[in-house]
Design a protein around this motif. Structure first.
Motif, PDB file in Angstrom:
ATOM      1  N   PRO A 133       0.815  -1.217   0.000  1.00  0.00           N
ATOM      2  CA  PRO A 133       0.000   0.000   0.000  1.00  0.00           C
ATOM      3  C   PRO A 133       0.848   1.267   0.000  1.00  0.00           C
ATOM      4  CG  PRO A 133       0.114  -0.907   2.205  1.00  0.00           C
ATOM      5  CD  PRO A 133       0.848  -1.873   1.313  1.00  0.00           C
ATOM      6  N   GLY A 134       0.243   2.350  -0.500  1.00  0.00           N
ATOM      7  CA  GLY A 134       0.878   3.657  -0.433  1.00  0.00           C
ATOM      8  C   GLY A 134       2.263   3.678  -1.041  1.00  0.00           C
ATOM      9  N   GLU A 135       3.198   4.276  -0.316  1.00  0.00           N
ATOM     10  CA  GLU A 135       4.575   4.395  -0.786  1.00  0.00           C
ATOM     11  C   GLU A 135       5.474   3.279  -0.267  1.00  0.00           C
ATOM     12  OE1 GLU A 135       5.491   6.662  -3.000  1.00  0.00           O
ATOM     13  OE2 GLU A 135       3.395   7.301  -3.029  1.00  0.00           O
ATOM     14  N   THR A 136       4.887   2.251   0.327  1.00  0.00           N
ATOM     15  CA  THR A 136       5.706   1.155   0.846  1.00  0.00           C
ATOM     16  C   THR A 136       6.234   0.297  -0.296  1.00  0.00           C
ATOM     17  OG1 THR A 136       3.803  -0.313   1.157  1.00  0.00           O
ATOM     18  CG2 THR A 136       4.418   1.118   3.005  1.00  0.00           C
ATOM     19  N   ARG A 137       7.240  -0.510   0.016  1.00  0.00           N
ATOM     20  CA  ARG A 137       7.855  -1.381  -0.976  1.00  0.00           C
ATOM     21  C   ARG A 137       7.963  -2.801  -0.431  1.00  0.00           C
ATOM     22  NH1 ARG A 137       6.460   2.100  -3.526  1.00  0.00           N
ATOM     23  NH2 ARG A 137       7.558   3.417  -5.046  1.00  0.00           N
ATOM     24  N   LEU A 138       8.167  -3.729  -1.360  1.00  0.00           N
ATOM     25  CA  LEU A 138       8.204  -5.152  -1.047  1.00  0.00           C
ATOM     26  C   LEU A 138       9.573  -5.544  -0.489  1.00  0.00           C
ATOM     27  CD1 LEU A 138       6.374  -7.748  -1.508  1.00  0.00           C
ATOM     28  CD2 LEU A 138       7.784  -8.116  -3.545  1.00  0.00           C
ATOM     29  N   ASP A 160       7.489  -7.564  -9.114  1.00  0.00           N
ATOM     30  CA  ASP A 160       7.493  -6.568 -10.178  1.00  0.00           C
ATOM     31  C   ASP A 160       8.786  -5.749 -10.112  1.00  0.00           C
ATOM     32  OD1 ASP A 160       6.656  -5.120  -7.805  1.00  0.00           O
ATOM     33  OD2 ASP A 160       6.145  -3.474  -9.155  1.00  0.00           O
ATOM     34  N   PRO A 161       9.177  -5.087 -11.213  1.00  0.00           N
ATOM     35  CA  PRO A 161      10.458  -4.367 -11.248  1.00  0.00           C
ATOM     36  C   PRO A 161      10.591  -3.275 -10.191  1.00  0.00           C
ATOM     37  CG  PRO A 161       9.611  -4.670 -13.472  1.00  0.00           C
ATOM     38  CD  PRO A 161       8.523  -5.094 -12.538  1.00  0.00           C
ATOM     39  N   ASP A 162       9.474  -2.662  -9.786  1.00  0.00           N
ATOM     40  CA  ASP A 162       9.522  -1.575  -8.808  1.00  0.00           C
ATOM     41  C   ASP A 162       9.412  -2.058  -7.369  1.00  0.00           C
ATOM     42  OD1 ASP A 162       9.741   0.367 -10.821  1.00  0.00           O
ATOM     43  OD2 ASP A 162       7.559   0.435 -11.078  1.00  0.00           O
ATOM     44  N   ARG A 191      16.071  -4.972  -8.180  1.00  0.00           N
ATOM     45  CA  ARG A 191      15.527  -6.293  -8.469  1.00  0.00           C
ATOM     46  C   ARG A 191      16.304  -6.932  -9.617  1.00  0.00           C
ATOM     47  NH1 ARG A 191      10.781  -8.026 -12.258  1.00  0.00           N
ATOM     48  NH2 ARG A 191      12.595  -7.617 -13.568  1.00  0.00           N
ATOM     49  N   PRO A 192      17.430  -7.585  -9.326  1.00  0.00           N
ATOM     50  CA  PRO A 192      18.160  -8.295 -10.374  1.00  0.00           C
ATOM     51  C   PRO A 192      17.428  -9.573 -10.769  1.00  0.00           C
ATOM     52  CG  PRO A 192      19.184  -8.693  -8.270  1.00  0.00           C
ATOM     53  CD  PRO A 192      18.094  -7.686  -8.019  1.00  0.00           C
ATOM     54  N   ARG A 193      17.756 -10.075 -11.952  1.00  0.00           N
ATOM     55  CA  ARG A 193      17.100 -11.270 -12.483  1.00  0.00           C
ATOM     56  C   ARG A 193      18.146 -12.209 -13.073  1.00  0.00           C
ATOM     57  NH1 ARG A 193      11.808 -10.723 -16.147  1.00  0.00           N
ATOM     58  NH2 ARG A 193      10.906 -10.840 -14.054  1.00  0.00           N
ATOM     59  N   ALA A 194      17.920 -13.496 -12.908  1.00  0.00           N
ATOM     60  CA  ALA A 194      18.775 -14.515 -13.520  1.00  0.00           C
ATOM     61  C   ALA A 194      17.874 -15.590 -14.100  1.00  0.00           C
ATOM     62  CB  ALA A 194      19.731 -15.114 -12.493  1.00  0.00           C
ATOM     63  N   ALA A 195      18.330 -16.271 -15.160  1.00  0.00           N
ATOM     64  CA  ALA A 195      17.492 -17.268 -15.816  1.00  0.00           C
ATOM     65  C   ALA A 195      18.350 -18.366 -16.421  1.00  0.00           C
ATOM     66  CB  ALA A 195      16.628 -16.613 -16.896  1.00  0.00           C
ATOM     67  N   ALA A 276      15.056  -9.288  -4.386  1.00  0.00           N
ATOM     68  CA  ALA A 276      15.138  -7.908  -3.918  1.00  0.00           C
ATOM     69  C   ALA A 276      16.463  -7.719  -3.196  1.00  0.00           C
ATOM     70  CB  ALA A 276      13.976  -7.587  -2.985  1.00  0.00           C
ATOM     71  N   LEU A 277      17.354  -6.916  -3.786  1.00  0.00           N
ATOM     72  CA  LEU A 277      18.608  -6.552  -3.135  1.00  0.00           C
ATOM     73  C   LEU A 277      18.399  -5.206  -2.458  1.00  0.00           C
ATOM     74  CD1 LEU A 277      21.427  -7.497  -5.677  1.00  0.00           C
ATOM     75  CD2 LEU A 277      20.695  -8.723  -3.635  1.00  0.00           C
TER      76      LEU A 277
END
Length: 282
Positions: A133-138, A160-162, A191-195, A276-277
């Motif tokens: 919610p609001g301005e919080t982040r994961l 998500d990227p943000d 948010r780095p990604r590896a595959a 999430a770093l």
């Protein structure tokens, strides 16, 4: 030492995005990492709970299926569930019908001495998204697949990227619950990604943590490919270590999985991992 007071944020503050601890806070460096492992046997359903040390709060978690000497395959994660009290993470897993061999499951909890993050849950059939919610982040996440263990295998736990939401998707009509652990953002969040799309199953993707100023918190993964593909490990790494995720084929032995091929001469599957770093926060 007692656990830190759990901070409650008012609904009005959430709506306005004005979330702040209701008391003094201290800078947080590298988080603690708690683990717990279930019994090793051939039982079809298992659970393990990792509990944070006194003076810390659970911020994120992960889980991994550990296979016996016969090799890996055929067991799926059915839940990575951060508790409502901010103390622990419980991981559940289920073997497919007819699975042979011994196995266990390990729960991981990422713990810090900061305030308890807000816990947001959303449920749906087949898929669910929990948004901060609001301005919080994961900062952390979780999921649970309800009903018969093999009504729908988890295929996606996506950040998500943000770093504002987590989406969980199952490969069937099961009831899915997505869990987001949210709080005011840190100054540095990535948010780095590896595959990987290497042939054969199981498939494992890893990412080395090489930034001394960032720690791994929320970790998710997505598997594509055959209908039977599912996730059996999502593990946030320690500082300076490796974060990794793995996918297997439900109902397939290790030997069969290694030989599996789909149309066109390839197995057509991949595993993508998001993490999430997060830098120092209060």
């Amino acid at each position: 030492m007692s656990r830190p007071s759990l901070i409650k944020w008012a609904a009005a503050g959430l709506a306005a995005g004005l979330l702040a601890p209701a008391g003094p806070a201290r800078a947080i460096g590298a988080p603690d990492r708690a683990t717990a492992t279930s019994a090793v046997n051939a039982q079809p359903v298992k659970a393990a709970t990792a509990t944070c040390p006194d003076g810390t709060v659970r911020y994120a978690g992960g889980g991994a299926v550990n296979y016996g000497p016969a090799g890996g395959g055929g067991v799926a994660l059915t839940g990575i569930v951060p508790d409502v009290d901010g103390e622990s993470v419980t991981v559940t897993a289920a073997a497919s019908p007819g699975h042979r061999g011994t196995w266990s499951v390990t729960a991981f909890a990422i713990c810090t001495g900061s305030v308890q993050p807000w816990r947001i849950t959303e449920s749906g059939t087949g898929t669910a998204t929990a948004a901060c919610p609001g301005e919080t982040r994961l900062f952390g996440l979780g999921f649970q697949i309800s009903g018969a263990p093999w009504a729908g295998q988890v295929r996606e736990i996506a950040l998500d990227p943000d770093l504002t939401r987590v989406r969980v998707t199952a490969g069937g009509p099961a009831t899915v619950t997505a869990i987001a652990l949210c709080r005011p953002p840190a100054a540095d969040m990535r948010r780095p990604r590896a595959a990987t799309d290497t042939a054969g199953w199981p498939k494992t993707v890893t990412r080395q943590d090489d930034d001394p100023d960032l720690s791994v918190y929320a970790t998710g993964a997505t598997v594509t490919g055959p209908e039977a593909a599912t996730l059996d490990a999502i593990v946030p790494g320690p500082d300076g270590g490796s974060t990794w995720a793995r996918a297997t084929l439900a109902g397939t032995s290790a030997g069969q999985a290694g030989r599996f091929r789909g149309a066109g001469g390839g197995d057509g599957g991949s595993v993508t991992m998001d993490a999430a770093l997060i830098g120092t926060f209060h």
